[in-house]
Each structure stands twice: as structure tokens, then as C-alpha cells.
Motif scaffolding. Structure first.
Motif, PDB file in Angstrom:
ATOM      1  N   ALA B   3     -35.313  30.544  31.302  1.00  0.00           N
ATOM      2  CA  ALA B   3     -34.745  30.927  33.014  1.00  0.00           C
ATOM      3  C   ALA B   3     -36.172  29.968  34.214  1.00  0.00           C
ATOM      4  N   LEU B  24     -34.298  38.250  41.633  1.00  0.00           N
ATOM      5  CA  LEU B  24     -33.256  37.624  39.977  1.00  0.00           C
ATOM      6  C   LEU B  24     -34.139  37.374  39.360  1.00  0.00           C
ATOM      7  N   LEU B  28     -33.037  38.915  35.424  1.00  0.00           N
ATOM      8  CA  LEU B  28     -32.673  38.199  34.933  1.00  0.00           C
ATOM      9  C   LEU B  28     -33.189  39.006  33.276  1.00  0.00           C
ATOM     10  N   ARG B  29     -35.078  39.549  33.701  1.00  0.00           N
ATOM     11  CA  ARG B  29     -36.101  39.940  32.931  1.00  0.00           C
ATOM     12  C   ARG B  29     -35.545  40.855  31.661  1.00  0.00           C
ATOM     13  N   HIS B  31     -32.513  41.683  31.454  1.00  0.00           N
ATOM     14  CA  HIS B  31     -31.680  41.654  30.472  1.00  0.00           C
ATOM     15  C   HIS B  31     -31.609  40.331  29.415  1.00  0.00           C
ATOM     16  N   VAL B  33     -34.253  37.693  29.657  1.00  0.00           N
ATOM     17  CA  VAL B  33     -34.537  36.655  29.111  1.00  0.00           C
ATOM     18  C   VAL B  33     -35.599  35.928  30.082  1.00  0.00           C
ATOM     19  N   VAL B  35     -38.764  34.648  32.267  1.00  0.00           N
ATOM     20  CA  VAL B  35     -38.475  33.591  33.048  1.00  0.00           C
ATOM     21  C   VAL B  35     -39.655  33.258  33.448  1.00  0.00           C
ATOM     22  N   GLY B 166     -27.918  38.556  38.581  1.00  0.00           N
ATOM     23  CA  GLY B 166     -28.813  38.410  36.998  1.00  0.00           C
ATOM     24  C   GLY B 166     -28.024  38.464  35.613  1.00  0.00           C
ATOM     25  N   GLU B 167     -27.345  39.759  36.123  1.00  0.00           N
ATOM     26  CA  GLU B 167     -26.592  39.736  34.798  1.00  0.00           C
ATOM     27  C   GLU B 167     -25.758  39.278  34.071  1.00  0.00           C
ATOM     28  N   LEU B 169     -25.526  35.691  34.725  1.00  0.00           N
ATOM     29  CA  LEU B 169     -26.569  34.717  34.330  1.00  0.00           C
ATOM     30  C   LEU B 169     -27.270  34.850  32.298  1.00  0.00           C
ATOM     31  N   ALA B 170     -27.792  36.029  33.311  1.00  0.00           N
ATOM     32  CA  ALA B 170     -28.088  36.178  31.323  1.00  0.00           C
ATOM     33  C   ALA B 170     -27.851  36.561  30.218  1.00  0.00           C
TER      34      ALA B 170
END
Lengths: 190, 221
Positions: B3, B24, B28-29, B31, B33, B35, B166-167, B169-170
Motif C-alpha cells: 500500500a 489507516l 493496514l499493517r 492486517h 499489509v 505500507v 483498513g481491515e 482494504l487489506a
């Protein structure tokens, strides 16, 4: 009557200069004194978001570049034309860079306009806003968004605004015809 | 998933946009991702920075634009970045692209004032062959200056909206509708926000030792 045309065309854009030519001749034909500003020839920096134009030197950006001259012309005009290639439904970055520097013409304090909150006006009068967009091919979504954006920009100065989009127009005479219709709609008398 | 969170505020790391974007990024991290943070205004100052930023856009699976509303639209440097990214995408004709999501806040109380800016981002996604994931848009952005802790209720609605986003989009999902509603919920009554806002400008003027009245008209005839 005085009109200010802000030409936001980037290098290599062949359509917006035609639209500008059409608008220039339509305005001049109505006896208007027209000032054309080619924004890509000016040295204007992006807004830094410091709000110094409201809280340090109210009414004027703290950075003394050529945007100050354009703002002075804007306030002295009866009509302002935002000429731009329609960019994802919005303005070109050239035009947007200048418009971001327009906030000193408003008073930062809030007021309600059309049911929503906007800034108060700093000056007694503002030019009527006219949006003139160009597209190389039909794009109804982009066109709708452009018209909505110009209308919202009009609200910022507590006015209604008019706008139109020329699609693939390379003929200055046709561009002038559209400009004439747009000026008629805006109530700018010949 | 990679991301890229691109902050489109001239204030960079000190901005409310970065505050929202970094939250955000954290979600994301959490989950899994990877970043990366970038800043449009700073990157576009040099050719090397611009190229690096465009490469980062191309390399991302998820692009998040976090920005303040400027005159009903995106700040000019972010607009410039979209123009450059679109030119490059046309030139290279690379198929497909990342998911695009937006975090936008405006200084007016009404979140719907961000609609035109969100529309611009949505059309950009379409032109780029990106999948539009949606936007979190909020009004009363002037309140974010003190961080989440100083917000009424600790900014609970905002934090929950970002975490849910975030959850989603991940895992390649969209911005959830409930998150959009939570994020746009007014932080305080409109009258209170405008009252303190109007007082705030005068306080700032005094701090800055401004020598002109607030309503000064330098360009009046």
C-alpha cells in the motif's frame, strides 16, 4: 465592463486555446475590456496552507509572487473565466494552483450560504464566475462533475455560476458560438 | 499487498491528512499489509522525487490519497500528480492498476462539501484502470489539529471508521458503508464549530501580531 480570462492550459493543449479565443472574441464583441492571463507563463507557487493570508497579513498572501497581481485584477473584474482542460472532471493543475491561492479574497469567518457553511465575503463585489472546459472526446461523467465544481466555486463567493464544456472543438468560430450562448445564459448583455 | 499512502497536504507530516493516513497505515499493517508513506508536495519539487513517487504509485496494489479539501477539490500538487500518473499510464499502457481509496477532510462542518473532490478521484481511478474502493470524507477538519485525543469522545467514530476501512482494504475490499457514515458524523454541533472557528481566527491573528484588521481589503479601489 471588464473580464479576466484565466487560461489554465498546459503546454501542448490544442483545445483550450481555441476555447479561449472564442470566449475572448465573444466578450470583446460585447464591448468588454478583456484581460487574458496565461497561467503557465506566470511564476506562481503552490499554496502552503499556512493561513497567513487570513491571520498574518489579512487579505494578502504572505508570499509576494505573481498571484497577487492576478488577484488584484480578479477583484477589479466583472467577469472571470476559468478556461481549462477538464481534468478528471476538475481543473488543470495550472489553474488549480492559482485558485488555491485565491483564499485571501475571502474573510475566514464562517457564514451560512444555501444551507451550508462557507466563508464570509471580504469585498463588496466579486466577478461572476464562468467555467469554460475542454474535452477531447465526449465524457458525460467528467462534464457533469466539471459543471458541479464550477457551481460550487460560485457558491464560495455567494453567487451562482455558469459553465460549459467544448468537446473536440478546433474551430474558433464554433467556439465563439458556444461562448456567446454561455454569456447569454449568464445574462451578460451584448 | 503493498500500500502507498500519499499525503496531499503541504504541511506533510504535521498535517491532519497525515494524522488520518498514518492511522489507516497502522490498521493496514495490523492486517499484514506493507505500507509506504509519501508526500506529494515534497516529492514534486524535484524531477528525481517525482519519478520516485510515480514509480511508487505504479508499484502499489493499494493507493490511498489523504488530503485536505482545497477550493472544492484536491490541492494543486496532488492534481499535478494525478495528471502525471495518467500521462505515464497512457504512455506505458500497463493493464490494470491498484485499488484507489481516499481520505479527505474539509474545514467546513458538512462532509458533503468534499463530494466534488471525491468525484475527481473516482474519475481518475476509472481513467487509470484502477478499482475505486471509495472514500472516507469528513467535515470539521479544523478540529483534527490537536490529534485524536483532543477530539470529543477521543475521536472514537473516526478511529473506528478508519480501522474498519483498513481491515476491509487489506483483503481487497471496499471502504465499508458504515465506516463512511461514522467518519462523516459531525464531531460537535454546527453552531458550536462555527462559533469557535470564528473566535479562533482572531486568536491566531493576535498570536501572529497581525497589523491589519481581519476584514482588510488590500485590492479594493
Amino acid at each position: 465592463m471588464k473580464a479576466l480570462i484565466l487560461d489554465g492550459s498546459p503546454e501542448g493543449d490544442s483545445l483550450t486555446p481555441v476555447a479561449v479565443l472564442g470566449m475572448h472574441s465573444a466578450l470583446a464583441g460585447r464591448g468588454t475590456d478583456v484581460e487574458l492571463v496565461k497561467l503557465r507563463e506566470l511564476d506562481i507557487a503552490p499554496c502552503t496552507g499556512c493561513f497567513g493570508c487570513w491571520t498574518r497579513t489579512p487579505g494578502e498572501c504572505v508570499f509576494p509572487d505573481e498571484s497577487r497581481d492576478v488577484l488584484r485584477s480578479y477583484i477589479a473584474s466583472d467577469i472571470v473565466v476559468y478556461a481549462t482542460p477538464v481534468t478528471f472532471g476538475g481543473y488543470s493543475s495550472q489553474l488549480k494552483k492559482l485558485l488555491d491561492r485565491f483564499i485571501p479574497v475571502l474573510d475566514p469567518r464562517f457564514t451560512v450560504v444555501g444551507g451550508e457553511v462557507h466563508h464570509r465575503l471580504r469585498y463588496r463585489r466579486y466577478p461572476m464566475t464562468i467555467g469554460l472546459g475542454t474535452l477531447s472526446a465526449p465524457d458525460p461523467d467528467a462534464e457533469r462533475l466539471f459543471l458541479a465544481l464550477v457551481a460550487r466555486n460560485g457558491l464560495n463567493v455567494h453567487q451562482s455560476a455558469e459553465a460549459a464544456v467544448l468537446v473536440g472543438e478546433t474551430d474558433p468560430l464554433s467556439a465563439r458560438s458556444l461562448a456567446e450562448r454561455l454569456l447569454d445564459r449568464a445574462g451578460i448583455a451584448p | 499487498m503493498n500500500a502507498l499512502i500519499l499525503t496531499g497536504s503541504p504541511k506533510g507530516r504535521d498535517s491532519s491528512s497525515f494524522l488520518l493516513g498514518s492511522r489507516l497505515g497502522e490498521a493496514l499493517r495490523n492486517h499484514g499489509v506493507t505500507v509506504r508513506d509519501e508526500f506529494a508536495h515534497q516529492a514534486l519539487r524535484t524531477e528525481e522525487g517525482t519519478r520516485r513517487l510515480l514509480d511508487a504509485v505504479d508499484a502499489s496494489d493499494l493507493l490511498v490519497l489523504a488530503f485536505p479539501l482545497y477550493v472544492d477539490s484536491l490541492p494543486a500538487p496532488l492534481t499535478r500528480l494525478l495528471e502525471l500518473a495518467a500521462e505515464r499510464r497512457t504512455a506505458s499502457a500497463s493493464p490494470g492498476g491498484p485499488l484507489l481509496a481516499v481520505l479527505v477532510q474539509c474545514g467546513f462542518p458538512e462532509a458533503h462539501q468534499c463530494d466534488t473532490a471525491v468525484g475527481i478521484c473516482r474519475l481518475f481511478a476509472g481513467r487509470m484502470g484502477m478499482r475505486w474502493a471509495g472514500a472516507l470524507a469528513m467535515g470539521m477538519g479544523g478540529q483534527l489539529g490537536g490529534g485524536f485525543r483532543k477530539l470529543p469522545g477521543g475521536g472514537r467514530n473516526i478511529l473506528e471508521a478508519i480501522d474498519r476501512t483498513g481491515e476491509s482494504l487489506a483483503t481487497g475490499g471496499d471502504v465499508p458503508g458504515e465506516a463512511m457514515a461514522l467518519f462523516s458524523r459531525p464531531l460537535v454541533p454546527r453552531w458550536l464549530y462555527t462559533l469557535f472557528g470564528n473566535l479562533g481566527w482572531r486568536v491566531q491573528m493576535r498570536k501572529n501580531k497581525a497589523r491589519r484588521p481581519l476584514a482588510y481589503r488590500p485590492y479594493a479601489k
